[in-house]
Design an enzyme around this catalytic site. Sequence first.
Site, PDB file in Angstrom:
ATOM      1  N   CYS A 120       0.845  -1.189   0.000  1.00 46.20           N
ATOM      2  CA  CYS A 120       0.000   0.000   0.000  1.00 46.20           C
ATOM      3  C   CYS A 120       0.881   1.240   0.000  1.00 46.20           C
ATOM      4  O   CYS A 120       1.854   1.323   0.765  1.00 46.20           O
ATOM      5  CB  CYS A 120      -0.893   0.014   1.234  1.00 46.20           C
ATOM      6  SG  CYS A 120      -1.850  -1.503   1.450  1.00 46.20           S
ATOM      7  N   LEU A 176       0.689   5.403   0.332  1.00 46.91           N
ATOM      8  CA  LEU A 176      -0.125   6.550   0.733  1.00 46.91           C
ATOM      9  C   LEU A 176       0.636   7.836   0.428  1.00 46.91           C
ATOM     10  O   LEU A 176       1.851   7.910   0.661  1.00 46.91           O
ATOM     11  CB  LEU A 176      -0.437   6.496   2.231  1.00 46.91           C
ATOM     12  CG  LEU A 176      -1.197   5.273   2.736  1.00 46.91           C
ATOM     13  CD1 LEU A 176      -1.393   5.364   4.249  1.00 46.91           C
ATOM     14  CD2 LEU A 176      -2.525   5.123   2.024  1.00 46.91           C
ATOM     15  N   SER A 221       2.744  -4.402   3.391  1.00 46.46           N
ATOM     16  CA  SER A 221       3.660  -3.279   3.577  1.00 46.46           C
ATOM     17  C   SER A 221       2.850  -2.029   3.287  1.00 46.46           C
ATOM     18  O   SER A 221       1.997  -2.032   2.396  1.00 46.46           O
ATOM     19  CB  SER A 221       4.836  -3.349   2.603  1.00 46.46           C
ATOM     20  OG  SER A 221       5.574  -4.521   2.798  1.00 46.46           O
ATOM     21  N   CYS A 222       3.100  -0.966   4.027  1.00 48.67           N
ATOM     22  CA  CYS A 222       2.404   0.302   3.792  1.00 48.67           C
ATOM     23  C   CYS A 222       3.412   1.416   3.977  1.00 48.67           C
ATOM     24  O   CYS A 222       4.014   1.534   5.048  1.00 48.67           O
ATOM     25  CB  CYS A 222       1.222   0.462   4.745  1.00 48.67           C
ATOM     26  SG  CYS A 222       0.223   1.937   4.398  1.00 48.67           S
ATOM     27  N   VAL A 223       3.605   2.200   2.938  1.00 46.71           N
ATOM     28  CA  VAL A 223       4.587   3.275   2.986  1.00 46.71           C
ATOM     29  C   VAL A 223       3.981   4.571   2.472  1.00 46.71           C
ATOM     30  O   VAL A 223       3.031   4.563   1.684  1.00 46.71           O
ATOM     31  CB  VAL A 223       5.843   2.928   2.155  1.00 46.71           C
ATOM     32  CG1 VAL A 223       6.550   1.713   2.724  1.00 46.71           C
ATOM     33  CG2 VAL A 223       5.494   2.704   0.698  1.00 46.71           C
TER      34      VAL A 223
END
Length: 124
Positions: free
Chosen positions: A76, A78, A102-104
Site C-alpha cells: 500500500c 499513501l 507493507s504500507c509506505v
Amino acid sequence: MKTIHTEHAPAAIGPYSQALQTGNLLFASGQVPLSPETGEVVGTTIVEQAEQVMKNISAILEAAGTDFTHVVKTTCFLADMNDFAAFNEVYAKYFTGKPARSCVAVKTLPKNVLCEVEVIAVTE
C-alpha cells in the site's frame, strides 16, 4: 504466464498489464482510484479513493477467478501517512483474511491520487 484484463478496472496508464498470472499466483499491478469508465480520479478524500481502489482490485481478482480472501500480500502506498487510520478502516472491510502487508508513504502517486494498492493472490 497469462495476462489478466478486465473492462471493470481501469486500463493501464503505462506499459504494463492489470495483472499477470503464473501457475496459481496472481500478481496485480498497483491500483489507483480511477474510474474504469472514464479514467478519471474518483473521490477527493482518502476514504472515497480507497473505496474505488478496492473496487478496482475486486474486478481484477474476479477476472482471475479469485477474491480478497485469497490475497496473500499487499503493498500500500499513501501520499500522506496522516491518512493511515482512515485508509485502514476501508482496507479492513475488504482484506478480512489479514494478508501480509507493507504500507509506505511516498512523495507523489500517479495523477496525484492519495493511495495505491497492489496485491499478490492465489488462484484456483
